[in-house]
Design a protein around this motif. Sequence first.
Motif, PDB file in Angstrom:
ATOM      1  N   ILE A 202       0.799  -1.224   0.000  1.00  0.00           N
ATOM      2  CA  ILE A 202       0.000   0.000   0.000  1.00  0.00           C
ATOM      3  C   ILE A 202       0.841   1.287   0.000  1.00  0.00           C
ATOM      4  CG2 ILE A 202      -2.072  -1.016   1.008  1.00  0.00           C
ATOM      5  CD1 ILE A 202      -1.145  -0.003   3.739  1.00  0.00           C
ATOM      6  N   VAL A 203       2.087   1.214   0.498  1.00  0.00           N
ATOM      7  CA  VAL A 203       2.931   2.407   0.535  1.00  0.00           C
ATOM      8  C   VAL A 203       4.350   2.033   0.121  1.00  0.00           C
ATOM      9  CG1 VAL A 203       3.934   4.245   1.946  1.00  0.00           C
ATOM     10  CG2 VAL A 203       1.580   3.522   2.350  1.00  0.00           C
ATOM     11  N   ALA A 204       4.950   2.842  -0.762  1.00  0.00           N
ATOM     12  CA  ALA A 204       6.324   2.621  -1.213  1.00  0.00           C
ATOM     13  C   ALA A 204       7.154   3.865  -0.939  1.00  0.00           C
ATOM     14  CB  ALA A 204       6.341   2.309  -2.708  1.00  0.00           C
ATOM     15  N   TYR A 205       8.357   3.646  -0.441  1.00  0.00           N
ATOM     16  CA  TYR A 205       9.266   4.753  -0.122  1.00  0.00           C
ATOM     17  C   TYR A 205      10.645   4.385  -0.649  1.00  0.00           C
ATOM     18  CZ  TYR A 205      12.509   7.437   2.833  1.00  0.00           C
ATOM     19  OH  TYR A 205      13.534   8.213   3.293  1.00  0.00           O
ATOM     20  N   ALA A 206      11.298   5.306  -1.358  1.00  0.00           N
ATOM     21  CA  ALA A 206      12.614   5.019  -1.917  1.00  0.00           C
ATOM     22  C   ALA A 206      13.534   6.221  -1.787  1.00  0.00           C
ATOM     23  CB  ALA A 206      12.500   4.609  -3.385  1.00  0.00           C
ATOM     24  N   VAL A 207      14.815   5.937  -1.535  1.00  0.00           N
ATOM     25  CA  VAL A 207      15.854   6.949  -1.458  1.00  0.00           C
ATOM     26  C   VAL A 207      16.949   6.603  -2.449  1.00  0.00           C
ATOM     27  CG1 VAL A 207      17.739   7.853  -0.035  1.00  0.00           C
ATOM     28  CG2 VAL A 207      15.473   7.605   0.939  1.00  0.00           C
TER      29      VAL A 207
ATOM     30  N   GLU B  86      11.566   0.953   0.941  1.00  0.00           N
ATOM     31  CA  GLU B  86      10.664   0.318   1.911  1.00  0.00           C
ATOM     32  C   GLU B  86       9.297   0.131   1.275  1.00  0.00           C
ATOM     33  OE1 GLU B  86      10.767   1.528   6.134  1.00  0.00           O
ATOM     34  OE2 GLU B  86       8.611   1.951   5.924  1.00  0.00           O
ATOM     35  N   ILE B  87       8.738  -1.053   1.445  1.00  0.00           N
ATOM     36  CA  ILE B  87       7.396  -1.351   0.953  1.00  0.00           C
ATOM     37  C   ILE B  87       6.536  -1.765   2.149  1.00  0.00           C
ATOM     38  CG2 ILE B  87       5.970  -2.721  -0.601  1.00  0.00           C
ATOM     39  CD1 ILE B  87       7.950  -0.980  -2.091  1.00  0.00           C
TER      40      ILE B  87
ATOM     41  N   LEU C 122       9.527   0.750  -7.990  1.00  0.00           N
ATOM     42  CA  LEU C 122       8.332   0.839  -7.147  1.00  0.00           C
ATOM     43  C   LEU C 122       7.084   0.231  -7.794  1.00  0.00           C
ATOM     44  CD1 LEU C 122       8.745   4.219  -5.241  1.00  0.00           C
ATOM     45  CD2 LEU C 122       9.631   1.937  -4.732  1.00  0.00           C
ATOM     46  N   PRO C 123       6.799   0.500  -9.083  1.00  0.00           N
ATOM     47  CA  PRO C 123       5.665  -0.212  -9.692  1.00  0.00           C
ATOM     48  C   PRO C 123       5.866  -1.723  -9.714  1.00  0.00           C
ATOM     49  CG  PRO C 123       6.277   1.696 -11.001  1.00  0.00           C
ATOM     50  CD  PRO C 123       7.360   1.510  -9.982  1.00  0.00           C
ATOM     51  N   TRP C 124       7.109  -2.162  -9.907  1.00  0.00           N
ATOM     52  CA  TRP C 124       7.433  -3.595  -9.931  1.00  0.00           C
ATOM     53  C   TRP C 124       7.138  -4.236  -8.578  1.00  0.00           C
ATOM     54  CZ3 TRP C 124      12.396  -6.288  -8.572  1.00  0.00           C
ATOM     55  CH2 TRP C 124      12.497  -7.563  -9.145  1.00  0.00           C
ATOM     56  N   LEU C 125       7.540  -3.564  -7.511  1.00  0.00           N
ATOM     57  CA  LEU C 125       7.326  -4.111  -6.164  1.00  0.00           C
ATOM     58  C   LEU C 125       5.891  -3.910  -5.691  1.00  0.00           C
ATOM     59  CD1 LEU C 125      10.648  -2.908  -4.484  1.00  0.00           C
ATOM     60  CD2 LEU C 125      10.096  -5.236  -5.214  1.00  0.00           C
ATOM     61  N   MET C 126       5.289  -2.792  -6.034  1.00  0.00           N
ATOM     62  CA  MET C 126       3.901  -2.522  -5.636  1.00  0.00           C
ATOM     63  C   MET C 126       2.902  -3.301  -6.486  1.00  0.00           C
ATOM     64  SD  MET C 126       3.638  -0.344  -3.051  1.00  0.00           S
ATOM     65  CE  MET C 126       2.135   0.641  -3.214  1.00  0.00           C
ATOM     66  N   GLN C 127       3.376  -3.845  -7.606  1.00  0.00           N
ATOM     67  CA  GLN C 127       2.528  -4.612  -8.519  1.00  0.00           C
ATOM     68  C   GLN C 127       1.354  -3.759  -9.016  1.00  0.00           C
ATOM     69  OE1 GLN C 127       2.911  -9.135  -6.992  1.00  0.00           O
ATOM     70  NE2 GLN C 127       1.965  -7.804  -5.466  1.00  0.00           N
ATOM     71  N   ASP C 128       1.673  -2.507  -9.365  1.00  0.00           N
ATOM     72  CA  ASP C 128       0.640  -1.578  -9.777  1.00  0.00           C
ATOM     73  C   ASP C 128       1.260  -0.474 -10.630  1.00  0.00           C
ATOM     74  OD1 ASP C 128      -1.857  -0.449 -10.026  1.00  0.00           O
ATOM     75  OD2 ASP C 128      -2.012   0.223  -7.939  1.00  0.00           O
ATOM     76  N   GLU C 129       0.433   0.208 -11.412  1.00  0.00           N
ATOM     77  CA  GLU C 129       0.896   1.297 -12.255  1.00  0.00           C
ATOM     78  C   GLU C 129       0.836   2.627 -11.508  1.00  0.00           C
ATOM     79  OE1 GLU C 129      -1.543   1.332 -15.705  1.00  0.00           O
ATOM     80  OE2 GLU C 129      -0.780  -0.580 -16.497  1.00  0.00           O
TER      81      GLU C 129
ATOM     82  N   GLY D 186      -4.212   1.695  -8.133  1.00  0.00           N
ATOM     83  CA  GLY D 186      -5.052   0.987  -7.172  1.00  0.00           C
ATOM     84  C   GLY D 186      -5.248   1.725  -5.861  1.00  0.00           C
ATOM     85  N   GLY D 187      -4.712   2.948  -5.740  1.00  0.00           N
ATOM     86  CA  GLY D 187      -4.881   3.742  -4.536  1.00  0.00           C
ATOM     87  C   GLY D 187      -3.661   3.818  -3.646  1.00  0.00           C
ATOM     88  N   GLY D 188      -2.651   2.985  -3.884  1.00  0.00           N
ATOM     89  CA  GLY D 188      -1.439   3.012  -3.085  1.00  0.00           C
ATOM     90  C   GLY D 188      -0.682   4.321  -3.251  1.00  0.00           C
ATOM     91  N   LEU D 189       0.191   4.612  -2.278  1.00  0.00           N
ATOM     92  CA  LEU D 189       0.948   5.854  -2.293  1.00  0.00           C
ATOM     93  C   LEU D 189       2.443   5.567  -2.354  1.00  0.00           C
ATOM     94  CD1 LEU D 189      -1.001   7.806   0.482  1.00  0.00           C
ATOM     95  CD2 LEU D 189      -1.366   7.894  -2.000  1.00  0.00           C
ATOM     96  N   GLY D 190       3.190   6.505  -2.931  1.00  0.00           N
ATOM     97  CA  GLY D 190       4.631   6.341  -3.037  1.00  0.00           C
ATOM     98  C   GLY D 190       5.354   7.654  -2.831  1.00  0.00           C
TER      99      GLY D 190
END
Length: 351
Positions: free
Chosen positions: A157-162, A255-256, A194-201, A234-238
């Motif tokens: 549901i949430v993705a964070y990257a540095v 972080e996922i 992030l789309p790869w790990l979140m499985q979403d566009e 799908g509503g997830g945030l990044g």
Amino acid sequence: MAEDIEGNAMATVNVGVIGLGRIGRINSRYLLRHPKGARLAAVSTRRPEDAKKFLDSGDSIKIYTDYHDLLADAAIDGVLVVTHTHTHHDIVIAAAGAGKAIFCEKPIALTLTQTDSMLAAVEKAGVLFQVGFMRRFDKGFAAAKQRIEAGDIGDPIVAYAVSRDPNCPESDWAAPSNSGGLILDLAIHDFDMLPWLMQDEVERVYAESGNLACPDLVEVGDIDTAIINMRFAGGGLGYVEAGRNCRYGYDIRCEIRGTDATLQIGELRDTPIMALTPHGVTHDTVAWFEERFTPAYHKQLDHFIECIQLDKPPLAGAAEARTALQISLAATRSHIEGQPVTVATARDIEF
């Protein structure tokens, strides 16, 4: 000679490397000692004398000063296009016309227009095409992908990257007309991950940016820091932070968060030791991308060779290259215009 999963011998793949910069040398060194399946057959560079010193392999490796001559070499099965981004377009189209399997570093181009013409040429020629998203082959990112697909964290549901480089880059290299700028050059890895790990566009992005640490970049029209917020379909945030000049090392983390658990990927420490003393707790840091990702570059190249041998599609191909570029362009336009941008409406930018 390499073998397939049934133990059958497979022909050695002859690889040509176009460009002997940092990434070209990483791949060439590996090919020089590749244990099975491939050999470095030729390189193309504008500095042949430097190439001879680097290769130090007698006359067994052909050195071309014009990549067209390398592509005309019938012995070459596949090519690595690891030149400056703004040169990729013409080289990839020529390589496709020559019928070579193609590996191209990211970003494959600076515009969607160029990207689409490149991918149309690849499709018309029916050749293999792989893009250089090496993080997919990193041990940590790959393990996270497996755990997410297994349902270990529930729904992502949430993705964070540095993504932080340690030092300001040379301004000529960083100029957007050459590199695409900070977001397109650096954050594109996160826009693939992030789309790869979140499985979403990614549906929408909004970037805040500035020149906070590298004044020389102002003169070439680039930035050194960007924060990009993302909304997934799908509503997830990044959230992506991309920056130059963090000073303490090369910092790549992700972080996922899922509905049931969270995965943290990557760490700053290089050597697995930490000193706990009366004066404080200390450990070393990863110095640069070669220390952090060289094993992933090697696995990525192994994958390219395997795809040629087994005639199978790559983990990151044409679709993945275009998607990450489109997100990057949307984020870059958001940074320029100061407002959210829907990814599907992203347009080319005149760098």
